[in-house]
Scaffold this active site. Structure first.
Site, PDB file in Angstrom:
ATOM      1  N   HIS A 156      96.674  30.067  96.978  1.00 38.17           N
ATOM      2  CA  HIS A 156      96.294  28.771  97.575  1.00 38.17           C
ATOM      3  C   HIS A 156      94.792  28.530  97.453  1.00 38.17           C
ATOM      4  O   HIS A 156      94.201  27.825  98.285  1.00 38.17           O
ATOM      5  CB  HIS A 156      96.700  28.685  99.056  1.00 38.17           C
ATOM      6  N   SER A 277      72.683  18.299  81.004  1.00 33.38           N
ATOM      7  CA  SER A 277      72.921  16.933  81.448  1.00 33.38           C
ATOM      8  C   SER A 277      71.809  16.050  80.885  1.00 33.38           C
ATOM      9  O   SER A 277      70.699  16.510  80.650  1.00 33.38           O
ATOM     10  CB  SER A 277      72.913  16.889  82.974  1.00 33.38           C
ATOM     11  N   LYS A 283      71.130  21.260  85.096  1.00 34.22           N
ATOM     12  CA  LYS A 283      72.562  21.440  84.828  1.00 34.22           C
ATOM     13  C   LYS A 283      72.864  22.284  83.599  1.00 34.22           C
ATOM     14  O   LYS A 283      72.175  22.233  82.599  1.00 34.22           O
ATOM     15  CB  LYS A 283      73.236  20.071  84.636  1.00 34.22           C
ATOM     16  N   GLU A 290      86.019  22.351  79.692  1.00 32.26           N
ATOM     17  CA  GLU A 290      86.630  21.128  80.230  1.00 32.26           C
ATOM     18  C   GLU A 290      87.447  20.415  79.152  1.00 32.26           C
ATOM     19  O   GLU A 290      88.515  19.855  79.421  1.00 32.26           O
ATOM     20  CB  GLU A 290      85.552  20.181  80.765  1.00 32.26           C
TER      21      GLU A 290
END
Ligand code: ARG
Length: 463
Positions: A156, A277, A283, A290
Site C-alpha cells: 500500500h 528543467s 532539477k 517517465e
C-alpha cells in the site's frame, strides 16, 4: 503508371484513393524479407520445373542485385508503388524484362505478405529476446552487489517489512524471465510458412511448399491455405507479449522515478539518463523513465488496434489486414527504444544504501519480528500481533522506535520480554532470518540469482 490489375478495369484510380490504398511508406521495412522470400520462391519454381533452372537462376541473381542495391543505397524505393511487393516485382521486371513477370507464378501477395511479416517478426522476436537478456544482466549485476542492502519493503506504499535491494530487483528479473518464456513460445507459432497458400485456395501448379519453407528456415507450414493467408494470431501474440513486457518496464520505471525523488533518494540516475528543467536550475528529472512509463499506453493501444481490426473479418484475405503492420512496427520500435534506454540506466544508477537503511530505520518495519519473538516465547500469534501493535503506539507516544524502547517498558506489557528481544528486532537480523525459499535474506537472494542465471543458460541452449 499502369495498374497491375489493368485488364479488369480501364479507368484510373483517384490519386487520393491511391495514396490511401498504398502501404509502401511503412511496408518498405519488409524489403529484405520480401526479396529473400522471392529468391526461395524462384528456386522452388526452378526445382519443380515450373520455370527452367536457367530462368530461376536469372531471377535469383536479379533479386540479389536488387537487395544489394537497396542495401548500399544505390536503389531507392519508388513511393508510387502500391506496396513493397509491387516495388520489387516492378524493379525486377525493369531489370530482366518479361522474365521478371514470371516470378509471381504460383503465389499471391496474400501469402507473400504473410510470409514477409512472419520472417520479419521472427527476427524481431529474437532481437527482443537479446535485449531482455541484456536488461536481466544489468539487474543481476545490481542485485549481486546489493544482495544484503537493506531498504523498506512496501505494501500500500506504506513501509511494511525490511527487505534487501537484491530481492526487490529480482522480482523484476522473474517478470522478465516470464516475458522471455512467452516470446519463445510465441516464436513457434510465428515460424510457420504460409507461402504456397496463394490467394486462398492453394494452386494447380505442382509446387513444393515444404522445400520453400525449409529454405527460409521455417519449422513447419501453415496446414490450411485459407487460414495461412488470414491468420494474424502471431501478430496479436507478439503484441500482447510486448504489452505485458511494457507493463513490467513501466512498473519498474515508476519505482525508479519514486526512488530518485527527493522524498526517497534511494537511487541517483546517471546524468546520461536524466534531464534538467528549463526554468528550475536545481532539477534533475527522470524523463527517460517517465517516457518508458508513458509509452506503455501506446503499446497497449497497438494491441487493441490490431485486435479490433481482426474482429469480425470474414475469411480469407481482406485489405483490413494491411493495418496489421503499423501496429506491430510501432509497438516493436517502442519496446526496442525503451529496453535500449532502460538497460544502461539500470547499469549506471547509483544506489544510496545509506538512504535506504535510514528509511528502513523508521516506520516500525520490525514490528512483525517483535510479534514473532513473542510467538517463539509461547504467545499465540494473534495476541502477539496485538501486543506489538500496542508497543508501536507506545513508541509513537514517546517519540522513539522499538529498538530504543527501554526493556522496563516492554516488561510492563509482557513478562515474556527479555534482553534478547533487541537482537531479534535488529534490521539486519530481520532480513537474515527470512530464509524461506524466495525470501529476502542475502542467502536466498544468492539462490534466486543462481536460478535466473540457470534459466538464462538453459534458454540459450534451447535457441
Ligand atoms: N499491401 C498488402 C498488405 O499489406 C499486401 C497484400 C495485398 N493483397 C491484396 N489482395 N490486395 O496486406
Amino acid at each position: 503508371m499502369a495498374k497491375l490489375w489493368a485488364g479488369r478495369t480501364a479507368g484510373e484510380t483517384d490519386r487520393l484513393a491511391d495514396d490511401f490504398n498504398s502501404s509502401i511508406r511503412f511496408d518498405c521495412k519488409l524489403y529484405r524479407q520480401d526479396v529473400t522470400g522471392s529468391m526461395a520462391h524462384a528456386a522452388m519454381l526452378g526445382a519443380k520445373g515450373i520455370l527452367t533452372q536457367e530462368e530461376a537462376k536469372t531471377l535469383i541473381d536479379g533479386l540479389a542485385g536488387i537487395l544489394s542495391d537497396l542495401e548500399s543505397g544505390k536503389l531507392a524505393f519508388d513511393w508510387s508503388c502500391e506496396d513493397i511487393h509491387m516495388f520489387v516485382e516492378q524493379e525486377l521486371t525493369n531489370r530482366l524484362g518479361s522474365l521478371g513477370k514470371k516470378l509471381h507464378t504460383a503465389r499471391s501477395r496474400n501469402d507473400q505478405v504473410a510470409l514477409d511479416l512472419r520472417m520479419y517478426l521472427r527476427e524481431e522476436s529474437d532481437a527482443l529476446d537479446a535485449e531482455i537478456r541484456d536488461l536481466l544482466d544489468a539487474l543481476l549485476a545490481q542485485a549481486e552487489q546489493h544482495r544484503a542492502t537493506i531498504l523498506p519493503g512496501y505494501t500500500h506504499l506504506q513501509r511494511a517489512q525490511p527487505i534487501t535491494f537484491g530481492h526487490h530487483l529480482l522480482a523484476y528479473a522473474m517478470m522478465l524471465l516470464r516475458d522471455l518464456d512467452r516470446l519463445r513460445d510465441g516464436r513457434k507459432r510465428i515460424n510457420c510458412s504460409p507461402i504456397g497458400c496463394c490467394a486462398l485456395a492453394g494452386t494447380t501448379y505442382d509446387t513444393d511448399r515444404r522445400m520453400e519453407a525449409e529454405a527460409l528456415g521455417f519449422d513447419d507450414i501453415c496446414r490450411n491455405s485459407i487460414d495461412g493467408v488470414s491468420d494474424r494470431d502471431f501478430c496479436v501474440e507478439l503484441l500482447s507479449d510486448c504489452a505485458l513486457l511494457m507493463m513490467h518496464l513501466s512498473r519498474f520505471a515508476e519505482e525508479l522515478i519514486l526512488w530518485s525523488s527527493w522524498e526517497f533518494q534511494f537511487v541517483e540516475l546517471s546524468d546520461a539518463y536524466t534531464t534538467g528543467s528549463s526554468i528550475m536550475p536545481q532539477k534533475k528529472n527522470p524523463d527517460m523513465a517517465e517516457l518508458i512509463r508513458g509509452k506503455t499506453g501506446r503499446v497497449y493501444g497497438d494491441l487493441l488496434a490490431l485486435l479490433t481490426t481482426l474482429k469480425g473479418l470474414p475469411l480469407a484475405y481482406n485489405k483490413d489486414l494491411q493495418e496489421d503492420k503499423e501496429s506491430v512496427f510501432d509497438a516493436l520500435e517502442t519496446v526496442h527504444q525503451c529496453l535500449r534506454v532502460l538497460t544502461p540506466m539500470v547499469r549506471t544508477m547509483r544506489v544510496r544504501a545509506d538512504k535506504m537503511l535510514q528509511a528502513a530505520q523508521t516506520g516500525f518495519l520490525n514490528a512483525t519480528d517483535l510479534a514473532d519473538y513473542l510467538v517463539r516465547k509461547g504467545l499465540p500469534f494473534r495476541s502477539a500481533y496485538k501486543l506489538s501493535g500496542e508497543l508501536v503506539a507506545e513508541c509513537l507516544r514517546r517519540g522513539c522506535v522499538l529498538e530504543t524502547l527501554p526493556l522496563e517498558v516492554y516488561r510492563t506489557y509482557s513478562p515474556l520480554f527479555g534482553e534478547d528481544l533487541y537482537d531479534e528486532i535488529r534490521l539486519e537480523n530481520c532480513v537474515e532470518k527470512r530464509i524461506s525459499e524466495g525470501g529476502t535474506s542475502a542467502r536466498s537472494v544468492d539462490g534466486q540469482i543462481a536460478y535466473v542465471r540457470e534459466q538464462l543458460r538453459k534458454g540459450s541452449e534451447r535457441k
